[in-house]
Write a protein that holds these residues in place. Structure first.
Motif, PDB file in Angstrom:
ATOM      1  N   GLY A 266     -61.913   6.003   8.339  1.00  0.00           N
ATOM      2  CA  GLY A 266     -61.600   4.868   9.203  1.00  0.00           C
ATOM      3  C   GLY A 266     -60.309   4.162   8.849  1.00  0.00           C
ATOM      4  O   GLY A 266     -59.740   3.445   9.666  1.00  0.00           O
ATOM      5  N   GLU A 267     -59.814   4.389   7.631  1.00  0.00           N
ATOM      6  CA  GLU A 267     -58.546   3.777   7.222  1.00  0.00           C
ATOM      7  C   GLU A 267     -57.371   4.367   7.996  1.00  0.00           C
ATOM      8  O   GLU A 267     -56.340   3.721   8.158  1.00  0.00           O
ATOM      9  CB  GLU A 267     -58.324   4.016   5.726  1.00  0.00           C
ATOM     10  CG  GLU A 267     -59.269   3.232   4.832  1.00  0.00           C
ATOM     11  CD  GLU A 267     -58.877   1.777   4.751  1.00  0.00           C
ATOM     12  OE1 GLU A 267     -57.706   1.494   4.459  1.00  0.00           O
ATOM     13  OE2 GLU A 267     -59.745   0.918   4.992  1.00  0.00           O
ATOM     14  N   ALA A 268     -57.507   5.607   8.434  1.00  0.00           N
ATOM     15  CA  ALA A 268     -56.395   6.296   9.101  1.00  0.00           C
ATOM     16  C   ALA A 268     -56.454   5.984  10.584  1.00  0.00           C
ATOM     17  O   ALA A 268     -57.101   6.674  11.351  1.00  0.00           O
ATOM     18  CB  ALA A 268     -56.493   7.795   8.860  1.00  0.00           C
ATOM     19  N   ALA A 269     -55.784   4.923  10.993  1.00  0.00           N
ATOM     20  CA  ALA A 269     -55.993   4.394  12.339  1.00  0.00           C
ATOM     21  C   ALA A 269     -54.914   4.759  13.344  1.00  0.00           C
ATOM     22  O   ALA A 269     -55.069   4.489  14.516  1.00  0.00           O
ATOM     23  CB  ALA A 269     -56.119   2.874  12.270  1.00  0.00           C
ATOM     24  N   THR A 270     -53.810   5.336  12.917  1.00  0.00           N
ATOM     25  CA  THR A 270     -52.706   5.585  13.841  1.00  0.00           C
ATOM     26  C   THR A 270     -52.298   7.048  13.825  1.00  0.00           C
ATOM     27  O   THR A 270     -51.956   7.576  12.771  1.00  0.00           O
ATOM     28  CB  THR A 270     -51.472   4.737  13.457  1.00  0.00           C
ATOM     29  OG1 THR A 270     -51.866   3.374  13.331  1.00  0.00           O
ATOM     30  CG2 THR A 270     -50.392   4.864  14.506  1.00  0.00           C
ATOM     31  N   PRO A 271     -52.321   7.724  14.972  1.00  0.00           N
ATOM     32  CA  PRO A 271     -51.858   9.113  14.998  1.00  0.00           C
ATOM     33  C   PRO A 271     -50.426   9.210  14.512  1.00  0.00           C
ATOM     34  O   PRO A 271     -49.580   8.382  14.839  1.00  0.00           O
ATOM     35  CB  PRO A 271     -51.955   9.485  16.483  1.00  0.00           C
ATOM     36  CG  PRO A 271     -52.976   8.550  17.045  1.00  0.00           C
ATOM     37  CD  PRO A 271     -52.802   7.272  16.284  1.00  0.00           C
ATOM     38  N   GLY A 272     -50.154  10.213  13.711  1.00  0.00           N
ATOM     39  CA  GLY A 272     -48.798  10.418  13.197  1.00  0.00           C
ATOM     40  C   GLY A 272     -48.574   9.830  11.826  1.00  0.00           C
ATOM     41  O   GLY A 272     -47.731  10.296  11.074  1.00  0.00           O
ATOM     42  N   ASP A 273     -49.310   8.767  11.481  1.00  0.00           N
ATOM     43  CA  ASP A 273     -49.185   8.164  10.164  1.00  0.00           C
ATOM     44  C   ASP A 273     -50.175   8.812   9.203  1.00  0.00           C
ATOM     45  O   ASP A 273     -51.241   9.266   9.606  1.00  0.00           O
ATOM     46  CB  ASP A 273     -49.454   6.660  10.225  1.00  0.00           C
ATOM     47  CG  ASP A 273     -48.311   5.905  10.877  1.00  0.00           C
ATOM     48  OD1 ASP A 273     -47.258   6.522  11.081  1.00  0.00           O
ATOM     49  OD2 ASP A 273     -48.487   4.722  11.190  1.00  0.00           O
ATOM     50  N   VAL A 274     -49.808   8.839   7.933  1.00  0.00           N
ATOM     51  CA  VAL A 274     -50.679   9.418   6.916  1.00  0.00           C
ATOM     52  C   VAL A 274     -51.085   8.315   5.949  1.00  0.00           C
ATOM     53  O   VAL A 274     -50.242   7.586   5.430  1.00  0.00           O
ATOM     54  CB  VAL A 274     -49.967  10.549   6.147  1.00  0.00           C
ATOM     55  CG1 VAL A 274     -50.877  11.119   5.071  1.00  0.00           C
ATOM     56  CG2 VAL A 274     -49.532  11.653   7.107  1.00  0.00           C
ATOM     57  N   SER A 295     -55.282  11.244   8.295  1.00  0.00           N
ATOM     58  CA  SER A 295     -54.517  10.827   9.463  1.00  0.00           C
ATOM     59  C   SER A 295     -55.443  10.808  10.666  1.00  0.00           C
ATOM     60  O   SER A 295     -56.407  11.573  10.733  1.00  0.00           O
ATOM     61  CB  SER A 295     -53.351  11.790   9.727  1.00  0.00           C
ATOM     62  OG  SER A 295     -52.620  11.382  10.874  1.00  0.00           O
ATOM     63  N   ALA A 296     -55.160   9.918  11.609  1.00  0.00           N
ATOM     64  CA  ALA A 296     -55.887   9.936  12.870  1.00  0.00           C
ATOM     65  C   ALA A 296     -55.258  10.979  13.784  1.00  0.00           C
ATOM     66  O   ALA A 296     -54.087  11.325  13.629  1.00  0.00           O
ATOM     67  CB  ALA A 296     -55.850   8.560  13.531  1.00  0.00           C
ATOM     68  N   TRP A 304     -58.583   9.291  18.850  1.00  0.00           N
ATOM     69  CA  TRP A 304     -59.869   9.929  19.074  1.00  0.00           C
ATOM     70  C   TRP A 304     -60.732   9.920  17.814  1.00  0.00           C
ATOM     71  O   TRP A 304     -61.893   9.611  17.846  1.00  0.00           O
ATOM     72  CB  TRP A 304     -59.661  11.360  19.543  1.00  0.00           C
ATOM     73  CG  TRP A 304     -58.924  11.444  20.839  1.00  0.00           C
ATOM     74  CD1 TRP A 304     -58.841  10.462  21.801  1.00  0.00           C
ATOM     75  CD2 TRP A 304     -58.156  12.540  21.326  1.00  0.00           C
ATOM     76  NE1 TRP A 304     -58.071  10.896  22.846  1.00  0.00           N
ATOM     77  CE2 TRP A 304     -57.636  12.165  22.596  1.00  0.00           C
ATOM     78  CE3 TRP A 304     -57.850  13.795  20.822  1.00  0.00           C
ATOM     79  CZ2 TRP A 304     -56.850  13.018  23.356  1.00  0.00           C
ATOM     80  CZ3 TRP A 304     -57.071  14.645  21.585  1.00  0.00           C
ATOM     81  CH2 TRP A 304     -56.568  14.254  22.833  1.00  0.00           C
ATOM     82  N   ALA A 305     -60.156  10.302  16.691  1.00  0.00           N
ATOM     83  CA  ALA A 305     -60.920  10.389  15.448  1.00  0.00           C
ATOM     84  C   ALA A 305     -59.926  10.621  14.313  1.00  0.00           C
ATOM     85  O   ALA A 305     -58.713  10.542  14.502  1.00  0.00           O
ATOM     86  CB  ALA A 305     -61.950  11.505  15.513  1.00  0.00           C
ATOM     87  N   SER A 306     -60.439  10.939  13.112  1.00  0.00           N
ATOM     88  CA  SER A 306     -59.587  11.130  11.941  1.00  0.00           C
ATOM     89  C   SER A 306     -59.948  12.411  11.214  1.00  0.00           C
ATOM     90  O   SER A 306     -61.045  12.958  11.381  1.00  0.00           O
ATOM     91  CB  SER A 306     -59.739   9.944  10.974  1.00  0.00           C
ATOM     92  OG  SER A 306     -59.380   8.735  11.600  1.00  0.00           O
ATOM     93  N   LEU A 307     -59.011  12.876  10.426  1.00  0.00           N
ATOM     94  CA  LEU A 307     -59.231  14.040   9.578  1.00  0.00           C
ATOM     95  C   LEU A 307     -58.454  13.844   8.283  1.00  0.00           C
ATOM     96  O   LEU A 307     -57.563  12.999   8.199  1.00  0.00           O
ATOM     97  CB  LEU A 307     -58.821  15.337  10.286  1.00  0.00           C
ATOM     98  CG  LEU A 307     -57.387  15.456  10.844  1.00  0.00           C
ATOM     99  CD1 LEU A 307     -56.382  15.789   9.752  1.00  0.00           C
ATOM    100  CD2 LEU A 307     -57.326  16.525  11.925  1.00  0.00           C
TER     101      LEU A 307
END
Length: 338
Positions: A266-274, A295-296, A304-307
């Motif tokens: 849940g900490e990874a909230a923005t696509p493209g950011d790590v 990253s999201a 959508w989600a994170s990985l």
């Protein structure tokens, strides 16, 4: 604040320790890195770094290793996430291109992340706000049993068996047609609302069957895949030998807790950011010997989600961060195009 030379020494220590898994001494640093100063100067710099808490000496007369604080400074001072090579990008794209449905995408993604980073990979199932109902199918299983199947625009297939006493093949076909006319092309949220008013639109012979089928479809629509996390590459933990022997079990137990993993991701909230959490930055004691790189993934501002991956703090952060970011981008693009 550390001056540039001390930062260079810290980067060299991190690099050598990650690759050699052995404490690093001043002589080795001078021999392997173009620092432009004598071993004595490097020793003085290392003493300052140790006093500031960026490195530590695990044993008397041994070299130094980075601390969590040292890794954090190293990560924060990276000039940027390095780009993947064309061959690496092609490999990721090819690996995902054969995916058949959402489950296959998630399965391929977790295997890919584990392979390219050699860490434990974690992938959260996506919640696609733009997903819609593609088709509803009703299949007679014989007797009074009917299989209710819903296919979404993402290719995800869900099914539920239901008991529908006395329904004929013609009535089943009629009910199938009514359901698809009402639901096909609608968003998942709108589909749930449409089902709530469907009973009023059904002719009396289909009313009882429609109630049973609607309940099954509402159950399918109400199943939140966002609470599902898939983990892969756990055997990669065994590569880290003695340093993990006493901590592998609690790490494995933490990795089995879906709620813990969801909060971590849940900490990874923005696509493209790590997002990187190093060691004791982790709120979960069992994972404080590890680092999380996450990253999201999403499209056009729609998260959508994170990985991400979990591994020991002694990991190759530049490569791991690059791989996590690249896979997140490719998965988001692949799902958006699908």
């Amino acid at each position: 604040m550390l001056d540039d030379r001390k930062l260079q020494v810290l980067r060299a220590i991190v690099s050598d320790y990650v690759s050699s898994q052995e404490p690093v001494g001043s002589k080795a640093l001078v021999e392997r890195h173009n620092l432009g100063v004598s071993p004595a100067t490097v020793r003085n710099d290392m003493a300052v770094l140790e006093d500031e808490g960026y490195i530590t000496q695990p044993h008397t007369s041994a070299g130094r290793i980075p601390t969590d604080k040292g890794y954090r400074l190293f990560i924060d001072r990276l000039a940027g996430v390095k780009p993947l090579s064309p061959a690496e990008r092609r490999a990721i794209s090819t690996f995902l291109s054969g995916a058949l449905d959402l489950d296959d995408v998630v399965g391929r993604t977790v295997r890919l992340l584990a392979q390219v980073t050699r860490q434990v990979a974690i992938v959260q199932y996506p919640v696609l706000s733009s997903a819609s109902v593609r088709h509803v199918e009703l299949v007679s299983l014989g007797g009074d049993r009917v299989l209710v199947i819903m296919i979404s625009s993402t290719g995800k297939v869900d099914q539920r068996p239901v008991e529908v006493p006395g329904i004929t093949e013609d009535e089943l076909a009629q009910l199938r047609g009514i359901l698809n006319a009402a639901l096909a092309g609608t968003s998942l949220a709108d589909a749930a609302a449409a089902l709530g008013t469907l009973d009023d639109q059904l002719p009396p012979p289909l009313s009882a069957a429609g109630t049973q089928v609607s309940s099954a479809l509402l159950e399918i629509l109400g199943t939140s895949t966002s609470t599902r996390v898939v983990v892969g590459g756990v055997p990669n933990l065994t590569r880290f030998g003695a340093e993990f022997e006493t901590t592998v079990k609690p790490v494995l137990e933490a990795l089995e807790e879906q709620v813990v993993l969801l909060k971590l991701l849940g900490e990874a909230a923005t696509p493209g950011d790590v997002t990187v959490r190093v060691g004791h930055e982790n709120p979960y004691r069992e994972l404080q010997t590890t680092s999380l790189v996450a990253s999201a993934y999403g499209s056009d501002g729609d998260i959508w989600a994170s990985l991400g991956v979990v591994g020991p703090t002694r990991m190759d952060y530049p490569s791991t961060m690059a791989s996590v970011r690249a896979v997140a981008r490719y998965v988001g693009r692949f799902l958006a195009e699908g």
